[in-house]
Design a protein around this motif. Structure first.
Motif, mmCIF file in Angstrom:
data_model
loop_
_atom_site.group_PDB
_atom_site.id
_atom_site.type_symbol
_atom_site.label_atom_id
_atom_site.label_comp_id
_atom_site.label_asym_id
_atom_site.label_seq_id
_atom_site.Cartn_x
_atom_site.Cartn_y
_atom_site.Cartn_z
ATOM 1 N N MET A 111 8.349 7.448 14.177
ATOM 2 C CA MET A 111 7.220 8.041 14.053
ATOM 3 C C MET A 111 6.879 8.651 12.722
ATOM 4 S SD MET A 111 7.281 10.580 17.686
ATOM 5 C CE MET A 111 7.136 9.976 19.333
ATOM 6 N N MET A 112 7.917 8.810 11.943
ATOM 7 C CA MET A 112 7.796 9.413 10.432
ATOM 8 C C MET A 112 7.275 8.335 9.534
ATOM 9 S SD MET A 112 10.877 11.930 10.228
ATOM 10 C CE MET A 112 10.553 12.330 8.644
ATOM 11 N N LYS A 113 7.272 6.992 10.070
ATOM 12 C CA LYS A 113 6.844 6.033 8.928
ATOM 13 C C LYS A 113 5.483 5.955 8.717
ATOM 14 C CE LYS A 113 10.588 2.831 10.502
ATOM 15 N NZ LYS A 113 10.623 1.366 11.016
ATOM 16 N N PRO A 114 5.089 5.799 7.648
ATOM 17 C CA PRO A 114 3.835 5.599 7.053
ATOM 18 C C PRO A 114 2.713 4.620 8.160
ATOM 19 C CG PRO A 114 4.743 5.967 5.141
ATOM 20 C CD PRO A 114 5.777 5.766 6.208
ATOM 21 N N ARG A 115 1.710 4.665 8.277
ATOM 22 C CA ARG A 115 0.994 3.973 9.420
ATOM 23 C C ARG A 115 -0.556 3.747 9.152
ATOM 24 N NH1 ARG A 115 0.781 4.747 15.141
ATOM 25 N NH2 ARG A 115 -1.028 3.922 15.066
ATOM 26 N N CYS A 116 -1.123 2.853 9.881
ATOM 27 C CA CYS A 116 -2.684 2.955 10.003
ATOM 28 C C CYS A 116 -2.943 4.134 10.576
ATOM 29 C CB CYS A 116 -3.076 1.646 10.530
ATOM 30 S SG CYS A 116 -4.764 1.450 11.160
ATOM 31 N N PRO A 289 0.922 -1.264 13.450
ATOM 32 C CA PRO A 289 0.437 -0.280 13.016
ATOM 33 C C PRO A 289 1.243 0.228 11.519
ATOM 34 C CG PRO A 289 0.793 -0.058 15.126
ATOM 35 C CD PRO A 289 1.589 -1.264 14.840
ATOM 36 N N GLN A 290 2.503 -0.034 11.420
ATOM 37 C CA GLN A 290 3.056 0.576 10.224
ATOM 38 C C GLN A 290 3.394 -0.290 9.128
ATOM 39 O OE1 GLN A 290 6.849 1.365 12.418
ATOM 40 N NE2 GLN A 290 6.049 3.431 13.073
ATOM 41 N N ILE A 291 3.305 0.053 8.122
ATOM 42 C CA ILE A 291 3.417 -0.690 6.531
ATOM 43 C C ILE A 291 4.398 -0.074 5.626
ATOM 44 C CG2 ILE A 291 1.964 -1.695 4.951
ATOM 45 C CD1 ILE A 291 -0.471 -1.584 6.935
ATOM 46 N N GLY A 292 5.281 -0.656 5.487
ATOM 47 C CA GLY A 292 6.431 0.255 4.408
ATOM 48 C C GLY A 292 5.943 -0.232 2.874
ATOM 49 N N ALA A 293 6.628 1.033 2.252
ATOM 50 C CA ALA A 293 6.331 1.111 0.821
ATOM 51 C C ALA A 293 7.095 0.014 0.227
ATOM 52 C CB ALA A 293 6.678 2.545 0.215
ATOM 53 N N GLY A 294 6.709 -0.445 -0.944
ATOM 54 C CA GLY A 294 7.615 -1.261 -1.703
ATOM 55 C C GLY A 294 7.651 -2.609 -1.177
#
Length: 315
Positions: A111-116, A289-294
């Motif tokens: 749930m804490m992951k950056p997302r759309c 929906p989620q897209i990771g950094a780096g």
């Protein structure tokens, strides 16, 4: 190459979803009333898992009108009620987690992951990211109970799409958009063009373009405010609205840069929404929906199958 796009950071502020850490291990019966559950309910309402009173058309609107109005009051308390259990289980199902209804470490970490910012559920609280599964013919024609799934893509409610006369779309950038960012978004349009019946050309007049791309901060007038760095990265509207917004407070980059989000990858996802695709439960799909950094990501077979199915393209 790193692009700093209005990157605002504060040593005193926490990422938008940081509050979830305090709820680890909570479940019905063990913590029936815990401070912070109302924030979780707001999160789940925002992404479509709990009913909303908001009838304004926004990128994250959920149309859950089948639930009684009095149920909406439970979205603003700290009670671990049955509605919350159901919402958590649905969330866990969509993200390929064990549907326990418990706020375990894996669920909260997810749930804490950056997302759309587009909601995962958009149709009467029943449409899930998994609802786009198409069932193939039975493996045994005498047994109509054994099927295998062939896709996980989904569409917006009502399956909005661009008319056949608009297969050539124009796109434009809000004046002041950094050239490196514009070039990265342009490459994302080219990737979709190479895999669909669409073609795209950059317009000189931003206001008249079919698709209008901009970097925005906070409340930017579309009813869906951005939340600062580390939460919602971007959002877009279904056809034929054409608005595509990036959160300018994130750290944006072109390519793989630790701690930054690749403009082209996020653009690929949001253009999928612009064309009519909703979220997918396939983690490898660009419409997850989620897209990771780096990291960077491209189109997946599930994305291409989905767009072809929406527009009845036979390949």
């Amino acid at each position: 190459m790193m692009i700093m796009l209005i990157n605002i950071k504060s040593s005193t502020s926490s990422p938008p979803f940081e509050f979830l850490k305090e709820l680890q291990g909570c479940k019905k019966g063990a913590c029936d009333k815990v401070q912070g559950l109302r924030d979780l309910k707001n999160y789940l309402q925002h992404f479509g898992y709990l009913p909303s009173n908001n009838h304004t058309k926004t990128p994250i609107q959920t149309q859950t009108h089948s639930l009684a109005d009095h149920d909406h009051d439970h979205n603003h308390d700290d009670d671990f009620d049955d509605l919350l259990v159901s919402a958590i289980k649905t969330y866990q199902t969509n993200y390929n987690l064990k549907p326990t209804g418990t706020l375990d470490t894996e669920t909260l970490y997810n749930m804490m992951k950056p997302r759309c910012g587009v909601a995962d559920i958009v149709n009467n609280n029943t449409t899930r990211m998994r609802s786009g599964k198409k069932r193939a013919h039975p493996d045994n024609h005498q047994d109509h109970h054994h099927y295998h799934t062939v896709s996980h893509y989904t569409f917006f409610e009502g399956k909005p799409k661009w008319p056949a006369s608009k297969s050539k779309l124009t796109y434009g950038f809000l004046p002041g958009t950094p050239s490196e960012a514009a070039a990265a978004v342009g490459r994302a349009f080219n990737t979709w063009a190479s895999n669909t019946h669409f073609s795209f050309v950059q317009a000189q007049d931003y206001a008249k373009a079919d698709v209008r791309v901009s970097f925005e901060r906070g409340d930017h007038g579309d009813g869906d405010s951005f939340d600062g760095a580390g939460g919602v990265l971007a959002h877009a509207f279904s056809p034929t609205d054409g608005r595509l917004h990036f959160d300018a407070e994130e750290t944006w980059a072109v390519g793989v840069v630790p701690g930054a989000f690749d403009v082209e990858t996020v653009a690929l996802h949001e253009i999928g929404h612009i064309l009519g695709l909703h979220h997918s439960s396939v983690e490898g799909a660009i419409m997850f929906p989620q897209i990771g950094a780096g990291s960077t990501k491209g189109l997946h077979g599930d994305d291409i199958q989905g767009i072809n199915a929406l527009y009845n393209v036979v390949v």
